[in-house]
Design a protein around this motif. Structure first.
Motif, PDB file in Angstrom:
ATOM      1  N   ALA A 139       8.543 -48.838  12.860  1.00  0.00           N
ATOM      2  CA  ALA A 139       9.763 -49.121  13.626  1.00  0.00           C
ATOM      3  C   ALA A 139       9.423 -49.408  15.088  1.00  0.00           C
ATOM      4  O   ALA A 139       9.968 -50.329  15.706  1.00  0.00           O
ATOM      5  N   THR A 140       8.484 -48.616  15.646  1.00  0.00           N
ATOM      6  CA  THR A 140       8.083 -48.841  17.041  1.00  0.00           C
ATOM      7  C   THR A 140       7.395 -50.193  17.199  1.00  0.00           C
ATOM      8  O   THR A 140       7.645 -50.929  18.155  1.00  0.00           O
ATOM      9  N   LEU A 141       6.516 -50.507  16.233  1.00  0.00           N
ATOM     10  CA  LEU A 141       5.802 -51.784  16.312  1.00  0.00           C
ATOM     11  C   LEU A 141       6.786 -52.955  16.227  1.00  0.00           C
ATOM     12  O   LEU A 141       6.701 -53.916  17.003  1.00  0.00           O
ATOM     13  N   ALA A 142       7.723 -52.857  15.299  1.00  0.00           N
ATOM     14  CA  ALA A 142       8.695 -53.947  15.130  1.00  0.00           C
ATOM     15  C   ALA A 142       9.526 -54.101  16.405  1.00  0.00           C
ATOM     16  O   ALA A 142       9.753 -55.212  16.879  1.00  0.00           O
ATOM     17  N   ALA A 143       9.949 -52.990  16.960  1.00  0.00           N
ATOM     18  CA  ALA A 143      10.770 -53.054  18.170  1.00  0.00           C
ATOM     19  C   ALA A 143       9.964 -53.642  19.323  1.00  0.00           C
ATOM     20  O   ALA A 143      10.481 -54.435  20.115  1.00  0.00           O
ATOM     21  N   ALA A 144       8.680 -53.272  19.401  1.00  0.00           N
ATOM     22  CA  ALA A 144       7.835 -53.807  20.469  1.00  0.00           C
ATOM     23  C   ALA A 144       7.676 -55.318  20.323  1.00  0.00           C
ATOM     24  O   ALA A 144       7.718 -56.057  21.303  1.00  0.00           O
ATOM     25  N   MET A 145       7.518 -55.772  19.095  1.00  0.00           N
ATOM     26  CA  MET A 145       7.340 -57.205  18.852  1.00  0.00           C
ATOM     27  C   MET A 145       8.544 -58.024  19.269  1.00  0.00           C
ATOM     28  O   MET A 145       8.416 -59.066  19.897  1.00  0.00           O
ATOM     29  N   VAL A 146       9.716 -57.569  18.859  1.00  0.00           N
ATOM     30  CA  VAL A 146      10.892 -58.430  19.016  1.00  0.00           C
ATOM     31  C   VAL A 146      11.699 -58.117  20.258  1.00  0.00           C
ATOM     32  O   VAL A 146      12.584 -58.884  20.620  1.00  0.00           O
TER      33      VAL A 146
END
Ligand SMILES: Nc1ncnc2c1ncn2[C@@H]1O[C@H](COP(=O)(O)OP(=O)(O)O)[C@@H](O)[C@H]1O
Ligand SMILES: [Mg+2]
Length: 497
Positions: free
Chosen positions: A229-236
């Motif tokens: 979830a953190t990685l996805a949020a960081a990406m987008v």
């Protein structure tokens, strides 16, 4: 001491800041994932470390000293090799000739013995089976060509391998093999920079991850600290809200295939006895494993191949043998499978690509309007579809996500009566994928009849109101969208549904 270190790398392309003060270090024996959406700067960054781009500012350190990498050959001398997003092999050369290219003391008229030795060394160093030495690379599939590039990078003293979205072009089985090979290389001491926008791949191969957004590092984590979830949020960053996926409200027939038989080319699997009707306001998804006739089905619907039996009806009218122009004239829009070879003219500007569909910009087409006027007319359309490049830019220079947006801007600018989409999000990142799917739903809700041919079952299930399955050139179904995947899977495998 890291094998390679980038410090404060900044690079601009005209007005675009592709990289803004990026730090990255990679050690021998580790897989360092570089995660980010299209346009985040990933390719630019690995091009810097592979000598393809000399950055405006910042330092590159190799083995603890500052170096200037002025060319890929410079980088190769230090053991840094790269597999690019679009392959960089010479198609008319054999596998061995491609491996020998650029080797010191390898004149191109190399003897068969020399070429054999090069091939043998590369095969021994490579973690994946290497195609035969004498095969011309333009006769090989994408996955095989990629293995030649990997072997070239890891043979002869290779210490660091950059893989730029290498899995995006592979089948699931090939991607799986590549992920295993990546781990095997790291176990043998290789440093790997693994570019991806797929979170599951980070989880599977990476020791560390650096997330880029808008040319900046926005997140770093090491194994054990990967949180999807953190990685996805960081990406987008702040992701756009997806439209609610309301059910379609089907109306009259938009597109129909009646007793259709067709074969796109001798090499592709044909389809036979296809009966399917798509009403306006609904999305019909064609699921199936690649190679079961998708190409022939799509070609017949698009009009690029004439049916050998049966017919295609668009908006209630038989398309006959009118070809793609005739099918378009009846109201069909087409988002083809390969945006680089079928969807766009890569050497033309974005504005000129919009003009390829006469009327997409309103008024007369080719040759009668000044380039500047064409660009002015194209700008708002491109902007509406979120294309972040100048209308005068060459289509071939864009990222995959931006290229697909240009295709959509041309095909979907005026809502079509019927729409054919083939693998419309293959190779795209999360945000571009969400954008494409939202556009498809928006058009469905505006009354288009959509035929979605996709080998991504998740995509079909997410988008389609009804699902049919293509297996060995024949359709089964329709299945309601709630059908369990196991049942769809059995139909895809050709078993009784
Ligand atoms: N050769 C180029 N000319 C102009 N702009 C470019 C070029 N290469 C990349 N860009 C721009 O730089 C930014 C970063 O691109 P890129 O490194 O390809 O991102 P990624 O690989 O993460 O998708 C994007 O805005 C892209 O459009
Ligand atoms: Mg890229």
């Amino acid at each position: 001491m890291p094998l390679l270190e980038l410090r404060g790398i900044t690079h601009r392309f005209g007005a675009v800041t592709a990289l803004d003060g990026v730090d990255l270090d990679v050690a021998a024996g580790e897989v360092h994932a570089l995660l980010g959406e299209n346009g985040a700067g990933k390719s630019t960054l690995v091009n810097v470390l592979a000598g393809g781009i000399v950055p405006d500012r910042g330092e590159v350190w190799v083995d603890g000293e500052v170096v200037r990498l002025r060319s890929p050959a410079d980088a190769a001398r230090r053991g840094i090799g790269m597999v690019h997003q679009h392959d960089a092999l010479v198609g008319a050369f054999t596998v061995a000739e491609n491996l020998a290219l650029g080797l010191p003391g390898a004149p191109f008229s190399s003897s068969p013995g020399f070429l054999e030795a090069v091939h043998r060394r590369a095969a021994a160093a490579s973690p994946l089976p290497l195609p035969s030495a004498t095969a011309r690379t333009d006769t090989l599939g994408v996955g095989e060509r990629q293995r030649v590039e990997i072997a070239r990078a890891v043979a002869d003293g290779g210490r660091l391998l950059g893989l730029d979205e290498a899995t995006a072009v592979l089948t699931p089985a090939e991607a799986d093999a590549l992920l295993d090979a990546t781990r095997a290389l790291a176990r043998d001491g290789m440093a790997v920079v693994f570019i991806t926008h797929r979170l599951a791949e980070v989880e599977r191969v990476a020791d560390r991850v650096t997330v880029l957004r808008g040319g900046r590092v926005v997140h770093r984590a090491a194994r054990g600290g990967f949180d999807p979830a953190t990685l996805a949020a960081a990406m987008v960053g702040a992701a756009p809200e997806p439209l609610p996926a309301g059910p379609g409200r089907p109306g009259g027939e938009a597109l129909a295939l009646v007793g259709l038989a067709a074969r796109a080319s001798d090499a592709s699997r044909g389809v036979d006895g296809i009966d399917l009707s798509v009403r306006s306001g609904e999305i019909v998804g064609v699921a199936g494993v690649d190679g079961n006739g998708q190409r022939s089905l799509a070609a017949a619907v698009a009009g690029t191949c004439a049916p050998s039996a049966g017919e295609v009806r668009i908006g209630g009218r038989a398309a006959g043998r009118t070809g793609p122009a005739g099918h378009r004239a009846l109201g069909l829009a087409i988002v083809p499978e390969d945006r680089r070879t079928e969807g766009l003219a890569l050497d033309l500007s974005l504005a000129e690509n919009l003009l390829l569909d006469a009327g997409a910009l309103g008024g007369p087409a080719w040759g009668t309007r000044a380039p500047r006027a064409i660009r002015r007319a194209a700008a708002p359309r491109l902007e509406r579809f979120g294309v972040t490049a100048d209308p005068g830019a060459r289509a071939g220079a864009l990222s995959g996500g931006n290229q697909q947006r240009v295709v959509l801007a041309r095909e979907l600018g005026e809502p079509p009566a019927a729409l054919l989409l083939v693998n419309p999000t293959r190779g795209l990142d999360l945000r571009a994928t969400a954008f494409v799917r939202d556009e498809v739903r928006r058009l469905r809700d505006a009354g288009a009849g959509v035929l979605l041919v996709s080998t991504d079952l998740d995509e079909v299930v997410e988008l389609a109101d009804r699902v049919v399955v293509l297996s060995s050139g024949r359709l089964s179904g329709p299945f309601p969208k709630e059908t369990p995947r196991a049942e769809l899977g059995r139909a895809m495998a050709g078993g009784a549904p």
